[in-house]
Design a protein around this motif. Sequence first.
Motif, PDB file in Angstrom:
ATOM      1  N   LEU A   1      -8.877  -1.251 -84.850  1.00  0.00           N
ATOM      2  CA  LEU A   1      -9.039  -1.973 -83.579  1.00  0.00           C
ATOM      3  C   LEU A   1      -8.321  -1.265 -82.442  1.00  0.00           C
ATOM      4  O   LEU A   1      -8.830  -1.205 -81.326  1.00  0.00           O
ATOM      5  CB  LEU A   1      -8.540  -3.417 -83.710  1.00  0.00           C
ATOM      6  CG  LEU A   1      -9.481  -4.375 -84.420  1.00  0.00           C
ATOM      7  CD1 LEU A   1      -8.821  -5.734 -84.583  1.00  0.00           C
ATOM      8  CD2 LEU A   1     -10.796  -4.510 -83.670  1.00  0.00           C
ATOM      9  N   GLN A   2      -7.149  -0.729 -82.725  1.00  0.00           N
ATOM     10  CA  GLN A   2      -6.426   0.024 -81.690  1.00  0.00           C
ATOM     11  C   GLN A   2      -7.206   1.265 -81.279  1.00  0.00           C
ATOM     12  O   GLN A   2      -7.270   1.602 -80.101  1.00  0.00           O
ATOM     13  CB  GLN A   2      -5.035   0.418 -82.187  1.00  0.00           C
ATOM     14  CG  GLN A   2      -4.088  -0.748 -82.306  1.00  0.00           C
ATOM     15  CD  GLN A   2      -2.751  -0.354 -82.933  1.00  0.00           C
ATOM     16  OE1 GLN A   2      -2.682   0.561 -83.746  1.00  0.00           O
ATOM     17  NE2 GLN A   2      -1.700  -1.053 -82.549  1.00  0.00           N
ATOM     18  N   LEU A   3      -7.809   1.939 -82.247  1.00  0.00           N
ATOM     19  CA  LEU A   3      -8.566   3.149 -81.952  1.00  0.00           C
ATOM     20  C   LEU A   3      -9.775   2.875 -81.065  1.00  0.00           C
ATOM     21  O   LEU A   3     -10.117   3.688 -80.207  1.00  0.00           O
ATOM     22  CB  LEU A   3      -9.040   3.818 -83.253  1.00  0.00           C
ATOM     23  CG  LEU A   3      -7.975   4.468 -84.122  1.00  0.00           C
ATOM     24  CD1 LEU A   3      -8.567   4.887 -85.466  1.00  0.00           C
ATOM     25  CD2 LEU A   3      -7.370   5.677 -83.409  1.00  0.00           C
TER      26      LEU A   3
ATOM     27  N   GLY B   1     -17.282   8.462 -88.274  1.00  0.00           N
ATOM     28  CA  GLY B   1     -16.607   9.697 -88.686  1.00  0.00           C
ATOM     29  C   GLY B   1     -15.318   9.936 -87.921  1.00  0.00           C
ATOM     30  O   GLY B   1     -14.312  10.374 -88.494  1.00  0.00           O
ATOM     31  N   GLU B   2     -15.342   9.660 -86.619  1.00  0.00           N
ATOM     32  CA  GLU B   2     -14.133   9.824 -85.810  1.00  0.00           C
ATOM     33  C   GLU B   2     -13.058   8.836 -86.243  1.00  0.00           C
ATOM     34  O   GLU B   2     -11.873   9.177 -86.294  1.00  0.00           O
ATOM     35  CB  GLU B   2     -14.460   9.633 -84.328  1.00  0.00           C
ATOM     36  CG  GLU B   2     -15.309  10.742 -83.745  1.00  0.00           C
ATOM     37  CD  GLU B   2     -15.829  10.412 -82.357  1.00  0.00           C
ATOM     38  OE1 GLU B   2     -15.800  11.313 -81.502  1.00  0.00           O
ATOM     39  OE2 GLU B   2     -16.271   9.265 -82.125  1.00  0.00           O
ATOM     40  N   ILE B   3     -13.472   7.635 -86.569  1.00  0.00           N
ATOM     41  CA  ILE B   3     -12.514   6.631 -87.053  1.00  0.00           C
ATOM     42  C   ILE B   3     -11.949   7.071 -88.402  1.00  0.00           C
ATOM     43  O   ILE B   3     -10.735   7.048 -88.618  1.00  0.00           O
ATOM     44  CB  ILE B   3     -13.178   5.239 -87.147  1.00  0.00           C
ATOM     45  CG1 ILE B   3     -13.555   4.742 -85.751  1.00  0.00           C
ATOM     46  CG2 ILE B   3     -12.267   4.244 -87.863  1.00  0.00           C
ATOM     47  CD1 ILE B   3     -14.471   3.531 -85.734  1.00  0.00           C
ATOM     48  N   ALA B   4     -12.837   7.516 -89.302  1.00  0.00           N
ATOM     49  CA  ALA B   4     -12.405   7.930 -90.638  1.00  0.00           C
ATOM     50  C   ALA B   4     -11.431   9.101 -90.571  1.00  0.00           C
ATOM     51  O   ALA B   4     -10.510   9.196 -91.398  1.00  0.00           O
ATOM     52  CB  ALA B   4     -13.620   8.298 -91.489  1.00  0.00           C
TER      53      ALA B   4
ATOM     54  N   ILE C   1     -13.422   3.185 -95.228  1.00  0.00           N
ATOM     55  CA  ILE C   1     -13.481   2.915 -93.789  1.00  0.00           C
ATOM     56  C   ILE C   1     -14.696   2.059 -93.484  1.00  0.00           C
ATOM     57  O   ILE C   1     -14.622   1.103 -92.704  1.00  0.00           O
ATOM     58  CB  ILE C   1     -13.517   4.237 -92.979  1.00  0.00           C
ATOM     59  CG1 ILE C   1     -12.172   4.946 -93.062  1.00  0.00           C
ATOM     60  CG2 ILE C   1     -13.908   3.988 -91.523  1.00  0.00           C
ATOM     61  CD1 ILE C   1     -11.004   4.180 -92.445  1.00  0.00           C
ATOM     62  N   SER C   2     -15.824   2.376 -94.093  1.00  0.00           N
ATOM     63  CA  SER C   2     -17.046   1.597 -93.887  1.00  0.00           C
ATOM     64  C   SER C   2     -16.835   0.132 -94.270  1.00  0.00           C
ATOM     65  O   SER C   2     -17.291  -0.782 -93.563  1.00  0.00           O
ATOM     66  CB  SER C   2     -18.188   2.197 -94.713  1.00  0.00           C
ATOM     67  OG  SER C   2     -19.353   1.440 -94.559  1.00  0.00           O
ATOM     68  N   GLN C   3     -16.109  -0.101 -95.364  1.00  0.00           N
ATOM     69  CA  GLN C   3     -15.833  -1.477 -95.787  1.00  0.00           C
ATOM     70  C   GLN C   3     -14.945  -2.181 -94.762  1.00  0.00           C
ATOM     71  O   GLN C   3     -15.177  -3.348 -94.431  1.00  0.00           O
ATOM     72  CB  GLN C   3     -15.189  -1.485 -97.170  1.00  0.00           C
ATOM     73  CG  GLN C   3     -16.146  -1.057 -98.259  1.00  0.00           C
ATOM     74  CD  GLN C   3     -15.457  -0.829 -99.598  1.00  0.00           C
ATOM     75  OE1 GLN C   3     -14.226  -0.782 -99.688  1.00  0.00           O
ATOM     76  NE2 GLN C   3     -16.254  -0.667-100.642  1.00  0.00           N
TER      77      GLN C   3
END
Length: 125
Positions: free
Chosen positions: A32-34, A43-46, A56-58
């Motif tokens: 959420l912060q990201l 992909g950027e989040i992962a 990450i998807s989960q």
Amino acid sequence: MNRQQLDPASTEERETDEALRAIAEPRRRKILQLVAHDELSAGEIAAAFDITRTAISQHLTVLKNAGLLSERRDGTRRLYRARAQGLAGLREFLDDMWSGALDAARRIAEQDRGVAGDDQAARAG
């Protein structure tokens, strides 16, 4: 439909409960912060974590189901951003709780001052 399904307060309470459960996990709070101010791909989040893309998807699915994330498709990419509407209910809950805590602290302080004031008046008189 039963009465609970029609009760808006009950719906809001369930949504708040789901949001609180979703953010109880530290990685979800980090996600959420990201995406609070920037739309990011999965992909950027992962890339910000040392866990699998599947994990990450989960986490993204839990946050979406809780109404805290929006998802937009751009070709084959999925882009995520925090949902202000989803966070508003959570913020309102926390603001109400904080306000209640401040009111209680104020009452205690006023009671303490009243007792101290009474003690000082008794000693002076």
